[in-house]
Design a protein around this motif. Structure first.
Motif, PDB file in Angstrom:
ATOM      1  N   ASN A  21       0.891  -0.861   0.412  1.00 47.60           N
ATOM      2  CA  ASN A  21      -0.075   0.354   0.057  1.00 47.60           C
ATOM      3  C   ASN A  21       1.146   1.127  -0.271  1.00 47.60           C
ATOM      4  O   ASN A  21       0.028   2.062  -0.969  1.00 47.60           O
ATOM      5  CB  ASN A  21      -0.811  -0.190   0.921  1.00 47.60           C
ATOM      6  N   ARG A  24       1.778   1.807  -3.289  1.00 48.18           N
ATOM      7  CA  ARG A  24       0.746   2.446  -4.304  1.00 48.18           C
ATOM      8  C   ARG A  24       0.431   3.929  -3.864  1.00 48.18           C
ATOM      9  O   ARG A  24       0.097   5.109  -5.296  1.00 48.18           O
ATOM     10  CB  ARG A  24      -0.642   1.575  -4.139  1.00 48.18           C
ATOM     11  N   GLN A  28       0.691   7.127  -5.893  1.00 40.10           N
ATOM     12  CA  GLN A  28      -0.767   8.210  -7.057  1.00 40.10           C
ATOM     13  C   GLN A  28      -0.230   9.033  -6.085  1.00 40.10           C
ATOM     14  O   GLN A  28      -0.886  10.610  -6.751  1.00 40.10           O
ATOM     15  CB  GLN A  28      -1.682   7.630  -5.915  1.00 40.10           C
ATOM     16  N   ALA A  34      -3.765  10.167  -9.999  1.00 39.31           N
ATOM     17  CA  ALA A  34      -4.484   9.683 -10.782  1.00 39.31           C
ATOM     18  C   ALA A  34      -4.741  10.405 -12.062  1.00 39.31           C
ATOM     19  O   ALA A  34      -4.903   9.458 -12.717  1.00 39.31           O
ATOM     20  CB  ALA A  34      -5.786   8.897 -10.069  1.00 39.31           C
ATOM     21  N   GLN A  58      -6.434   4.161 -10.954  1.00 38.70           N
ATOM     22  CA  GLN A  58      -6.759   2.768  -9.768  1.00 38.70           C
ATOM     23  C   GLN A  58      -8.955   2.806 -10.019  1.00 38.70           C
ATOM     24  O   GLN A  58      -9.546   3.419  -9.966  1.00 38.70           O
ATOM     25  CB  GLN A  58      -6.506   3.318  -8.447  1.00 38.70           C
ATOM     26  N   LYS A  60     -11.701   1.542 -10.348  1.00 38.07           N
ATOM     27  CA  LYS A  60     -13.135   0.646  -9.135  1.00 38.07           C
ATOM     28  C   LYS A  60     -13.602  -0.851  -9.877  1.00 38.07           C
ATOM     29  O   LYS A  60     -13.760  -1.860  -8.392  1.00 38.07           O
ATOM     30  CB  LYS A  60     -14.309   1.639  -8.758  1.00 38.07           C
ATOM     31  N   ALA A  63     -10.952  -4.960  -9.080  1.00 35.27           N
ATOM     32  CA  ALA A  63     -10.257  -4.965  -8.304  1.00 35.27           C
ATOM     33  C   ALA A  63     -10.134  -5.970  -7.479  1.00 35.27           C
ATOM     34  O   ALA A  63     -11.305  -6.252  -7.128  1.00 35.27           O
ATOM     35  CB  ALA A  63     -10.135  -3.343  -7.721  1.00 35.27           C
ATOM     36  N   GLU A 128      -4.517   1.801 -16.405  1.00 31.34           N
ATOM     37  CA  GLU A 128      -4.946   1.442 -15.270  1.00 31.34           C
ATOM     38  C   GLU A 128      -4.790   0.079 -14.425  1.00 31.34           C
ATOM     39  O   GLU A 128      -4.401  -0.732 -15.105  1.00 31.34           O
ATOM     40  CB  GLU A 128      -6.021   0.485 -15.104  1.00 31.34           C
ATOM     41  N   GLU A 129      -4.972  -0.169 -13.251  1.00 27.19           N
ATOM     42  CA  GLU A 129      -3.902  -1.382 -12.343  1.00 27.19           C
ATOM     43  C   GLU A 129      -5.320  -1.906 -12.429  1.00 27.19           C
ATOM     44  O   GLU A 129      -6.606  -1.707 -12.118  1.00 27.19           O
ATOM     45  CB  GLU A 129      -3.635  -1.053 -11.195  1.00 27.19           C
TER      46      GLU A 129
END
Ligand code: MTE
Length: 315
Positions: A21, A24, A28, A34, A58, A60, A63, A128-129
């Motif tokens: 995290n 990440r 960002q 983003a 990221q 929505k 995921a 995008e991830e």
């Protein structure tokens, strides 16, 4: 496909969630908000070494909340026959591959065929991830945080004609650098195919990185396919040609062992491989096997593509 016992990579090597995290958050904030452009695309060609950070969104959707496989696992247990048939050689041997400059030929049933540089390909797209499960036909799986964009968005740009029913993908042929291509283990170059609606499905990803970094060479730099509801071998690496055709392409694995590898290759625990069960899988790093999910768990999104089809016949 050769069957090898998965390496028992210790669970202590799994990246702790907090560390991931943190990475990440770094991505960002420092490496680009983003909504910032992905990267200066002109600089992309020069910026291929591993460790190069990508800017990405990221999303929505899509995921997965499952623990990710570690960067180490994802980059040191690979199938990339161009660099050897074992899982460990690609991490070392793929480093010889020159990935810049890179271009992709767009051919066949499209209004805008041509040879496009990697920059041309990437420029209009936001990355995008997408955290996807990858289930290999040999019975192991990983969870990989890819960075890429939907193949369908790219395909629309080339304006396929009504004759385009399937898409054929081809990997680079360069035996001077791809030492595995000097042996006839497969009919080189590696070829894969999708039906047009599979290629256009929003889950189908063209990936240019993982864990927020430019794609490691052993994972298919600079650009590869990821089709998460199909066995891993459909996710062709280091793509140099995308051809739109009217008939189902013959993939390298279909050509090599037609009785074992079909065109669809959807993950399906109900249809065994002729030589082994597909009912269970070993997540790399785990000891106990888990049940394999139909369509690798993406049935809600993709089952309708196969309505009315006998998936035993169309394996
Ligand atoms: N693409 C090419 N060009 N050559 C290959 O040997 N192996 C496939 C697929 N794409 C392969 C390939 C197989 S069998 C799997 S399981 C996945 O790549 C593995 O991807 P990974 O090494 O990034 O996990």
């Amino acid at each position: 496909m050769l069957i090898k016992r998965p390496a028992d990579i210790k669970s202590s090597e799994i990246t702790p969630e907090a560390v991931y995290n943190d990475r990440r958050r770094f991505m960002q904030t420092t490496a680009g908000l983003a909504l910032a452009p992905l990267f200066a695309s002109a600089a992309f060609a020069e910026s291929m070494p591993n460790g190069q950070k990508l800017n990405y969104l990221q999303p929505k959707q899509f995921a997965s909340s499952e623990p990710r496989s570690t960067f180490e696992q994802i980059t040191h247990y690979n199938n990339f026959y161009e660099f050897g048939t074992d899982k460990y050689s690609p991490a070392e041997l793929a480093q010889k591959l020159t990935v810049s400059p890179w271009s992709i030929a767009i051919e066949g049933e499209v209004e805008k065929p041509g040879v496009y540089t990697l920059e041309d390909i990437l420029k209009p797209h936001s990355l995008e991830e997408r955290i996807y499960r990858l289930r290999c036909v040999e019975g192991w799986s990983m969870v990989i945080p890819w960075v890429g964009f939907s193949l369908g968005d790219l395909i629309k740009r080339f304006k396929p004609t009504s004759g385009a029913k399937y898409v054929e993908f081809t990997t680079l042929s360069r035996p001077a650098e791809m030492v595995g291509q000097r042996r006839n283990v497969l009919d080189w170059p590696y070829v894969e195919g999708l039906r047009m609606d599979e290629a256009m499905h929003p889950l189908t990803l063209l990936a240019v990185g993982l864990y927020g970094e430019v794609m490691p060479k052993q994972n298919g730099a600079p650009i590869r396919l990821v089709v998460p509801w199909k066995y891993g071998f459909k996710s062709i690496k280091s793509i140099v040609k995308i051809r739109f055709v009217s008939k189902p392409p013959i993939s390298s694995w279909m050509r090599s062992v037609p009785s074992e590898y079909g065109f669809y290759s959807n993950v399906n625990p109900e249809v065994d491989h002729p030589r082994w069960s597909q009912g269970r899988e070993r997540r790399i790093g785990e000891f106990l096997k888990r049940e394999t999910l139909k369509f690798n768990g993406y049935g809600e999104q993709v089952a309708q593509l196969y309505q009315g089809m006998d998936l035993r016949k169309y394996f």
